[in-house]
Design an enzyme around this catalytic site. Structure first.
Site, PDB file in Angstrom:
ATOM      1  N   SER A 174      36.169  46.049  45.667  1.00 26.98           N
ATOM      2  CA  SER A 174      35.670  47.132  44.823  1.00 26.98           C
ATOM      3  C   SER A 174      36.812  47.982  44.306  1.00 26.98           C
ATOM      4  CB  SER A 174      34.718  48.019  45.644  1.00 26.98           C
ATOM      5  OG  SER A 174      34.395  49.212  44.959  1.00 26.98           O
ATOM      6  N   TYR A 187      32.314  52.859  53.135  1.00 30.22           N
ATOM      7  CA  TYR A 187      32.230  51.731  52.211  1.00 30.22           C
ATOM      8  C   TYR A 187      33.610  51.407  51.627  1.00 30.22           C
ATOM      9  CZ  TYR A 187      30.971  49.234  47.865  1.00 30.22           C
ATOM     10  OH  TYR A 187      30.897  48.341  46.821  1.00 30.22           O
TER      11      TYR A 187
END
Length: 282
Positions: A174, A187
């Site tokens: 990400s 995350y």
């Protein structure tokens, strides 16, 4: 301009695509050219979002496609139908990537059905927004790490005995691995771990002729977004990118395809960035 103002905040992870408004765009934009003809691919988190877009694109390029999903049966059914509409064989497997036996069972089913495994796309993930890091519970941290990085490791362990020279592993990391995200600290940490996992496994598997690469998307309009943020955050989603909008799953899937086929035969340990320029935005 499309308004991402879905006020139907979802209370489960990783979210449901069929409840999103507007719906994400997942269909491929171009005719196939046989780049995965005769190949077998397994995609985690393939019921929706980036995973669904990759599954349909792989099918259009000639692959047999299996995908693993958690419990989003309606979304999985739509993906299954979309893949089969491309003329491809498809298997939908219900299970949790955070459960090691599930990962091994999924791979065994694919190999039992088609006799091989050529491409593994580690895409499944969850995220939980929290304003204050002090409020991030031990249970949330454990769940996020188990799905996002433990699951990738389990899948690779399950797949490797069945992958030979010329096989490819593609992992979804990400933009948050590079920029961080103050609402998604745990995350972001898992996505940084995935980045290191990609690089380490690329060195480990190079002598076996197996390439390992990744994509670092963001911001992409997927079920994770309404499942993670309040409506006001969803409305602003993606506007900080250089292109001024969120991306669509079918704008990420071609990068995954590229890393999965022989077009990228001299690439390993690398990460592509379909992120609208966000990694370099001020």
């Amino acid at each position: 301009m499309t308004q991402y103002s879905d006020d139907r905040v979802q209370d489960q992870q990783p979210g449901l695509e069929h409840e999103m408004s507007p719906p994400p765009e997942y269909m491929p934009r171009y005719p196939g050219s046989g780049r995965l003809e005769g190949r077998v691919a397994l995609i985690t988190g393939g019921d929706s979002g980036i995973g669904r877009a990759a599954a349909v694109l792989f099918a259009r390029e000639g692959a047999k496609v299996a995908f693993l999903y958690l419990d989003e049966d309606d979304d999985a059914r739509e993906t299954l139908e979309a893949v089969r509409a491309e003329g491809a064989d498809c298997i939908a497997i219900r299970g949790d990537v955070g459960d090691k036996p599930c990962c091994f069972d999924a791979v065994a089913r694919v190999v039992g059905e088609w006799g091989r495994l050529d491409v593994l796309v580690n895409n499944a993930a969850e995220q939980h927004g929290q304003d204050a890091f002090e409020d991030v519970s031990e249970e949330q941290i454990a769940a996020t790490f188990r799905t996002n990085i433990f699951g990738q490791m389990f899948m690779v362990q399950a797949a490797l005995p069945h992958m030979g020279e010329g096989a490819a592993i593609v992992a979804t990391t990400s933009v948050t691995a590079y920029r961080g995200e103050d609402l998604l600290i745990d995350y972001s940490a898992t996505k940084g771990a995935i980045l290191s996992f990609i690089r380490a496994m690329a060195h480990k598997l190079a002598p076996r002729g197996i390439r390992v690469n990744g994509v670092a998307p963001g911001p992409i309009w997927t079920p994770l977004i309404p499942a993670s943020f309040p409506p006001e955050k969803v409305e602003r989603f993606g506007k900080s990118s250089t292109l001024g909008r969120p991306g669509q799953p079918n704008e990420v899937a071609p990068a995954i395809l590229f890393l999965s086929c022989r077009d990228s035969s001299f690439m390993t340990g690398h990460v592509l960035h379909p992120d609208g320029g966000e990694a370099t935005a001020d």
